[in-house]
Design a protein around this motif. Structure first.
Motif, PDB file in Angstrom:
ATOM      1  N   LEU A   1      56.625  70.681  32.542  1.00 49.14           N
ATOM      2  CA  LEU A   1      56.334  69.421  32.008  1.00 49.14           C
ATOM      3  C   LEU A   1      57.220  68.378  32.422  1.00 49.14           C
ATOM      4  CD1 LEU A   1      54.393  70.501  28.631  1.00 49.14           C
ATOM      5  CD2 LEU A   1      53.300  70.070  31.039  1.00 49.14           C
TER       6      LEU A   1
ATOM      7  N   ALA B   1      56.763  64.327  31.822  1.00 51.76           N
ATOM      8  CA  ALA B   1      56.313  63.902  30.659  1.00 51.76           C
ATOM      9  C   ALA B   1      57.365  62.912  30.046  1.00 51.76           C
ATOM     10  CB  ALA B   1      56.426  65.291  29.918  1.00 51.76           C
TER      11      ALA B   1
ATOM     12  N   VAL C   1      58.805  65.976  25.369  1.00 47.66           N
ATOM     13  CA  VAL C   1      58.484  67.279  25.322  1.00 47.66           C
ATOM     14  C   VAL C   1      59.363  67.674  24.123  1.00 47.66           C
ATOM     15  CG1 VAL C   1      58.331  69.406  26.284  1.00 47.66           C
ATOM     16  CG2 VAL C   1      57.524  67.441  27.646  1.00 47.66           C
TER      17      VAL C   1
ATOM     18  N   ALA D   1      53.925  67.379  23.493  1.00 50.27           N
ATOM     19  CA  ALA D   1      54.120  66.587  24.734  1.00 50.27           C
ATOM     20  C   ALA D   1      53.234  65.492  24.949  1.00 50.27           C
ATOM     21  CB  ALA D   1      54.024  67.616  25.943  1.00 50.27           C
TER      22      ALA D   1
ATOM     23  N   ILE E   1      51.977  63.049  27.833  1.00 49.41           N
ATOM     24  CA  ILE E   1      52.131  63.004  29.004  1.00 49.41           C
ATOM     25  C   ILE E   1      51.228  62.040  29.720  1.00 49.41           C
ATOM     26  CG2 ILE E   1      50.176  64.605  29.203  1.00 49.41           C
ATOM     27  CD1 ILE E   1      53.022  65.605  31.278  1.00 49.41           C
TER      28      ILE E   1
ATOM     29  N   ALA F   1      48.975  69.596  33.514  1.00 45.01           N
ATOM     30  CA  ALA F   1      49.662  70.041  32.399  1.00 45.01           C
ATOM     31  C   ALA F   1      49.177  71.079  31.652  1.00 45.01           C
ATOM     32  CB  ALA F   1      50.187  68.667  31.712  1.00 45.01           C
TER      33      ALA F   1
END
Length: 123
Positions: free
Chosen positions: A23, A28, A31, A102, A104, A112
């Motif tokens: 990720l 991202a 995370v 996360a 994103i 993802a």
């Protein structure tokens, strides 16, 4: 740039860390990987003999709970899992105690999700 949040659950920290690395490669925003449980605290941090040691309560010993009062320890020890005889029944999901959180970018959200599921995670 729109963002989406993802919460995914894993069986092992290694699965979650592998997904987190992928990720991060997808850029991202944030995370994190953490273990969670039913009770607050991290439990015993050192090896000890429960027969001779001062472990405070059965709840702390068996549930990895931070017990701040004797009454709280008694209530946690009343949990069926404290006996060591509980199989985790009752229809709940057991053994999934690692959470990956996360943030994103919306444009890579579906990718993802595929990364997380291929790593063994449940979204």
């Amino acid at each position: 740039m729109a963002e989406k949040n993802i919460l995914a659950y894993f069986h092992t920290p290694e699965e979650a860390e592998g997904a987190a690395a992928k990720l991060k490669a997808l850029r991202a925003v944030a995370v994190s990987v953490n273990r969670f449980g039913r009770y607050e605290g991290y439990g015993l941090q050192s090896v000890m003999n429960p027969y001779a040691g001062d472990f405070g309560s059965l709840g702390r010993l068996t549930q990895a709970a931070h017990v701040s009062t004797p009454d709280e320890g008694i209530l946690i020890a009343a949990d069926p899992a404290a006996s060591g005889m509980s199989d985790g029944g009752g229809g709940g999901v057991t053994g999934i105690d690692i959470v990956l959180a996360a943030v994103i970018d919306d444009s890579v959200y579906e990718q993802a999700i595929r990364v997380i599921e291929s790593a063994g995670g449940s979204v």
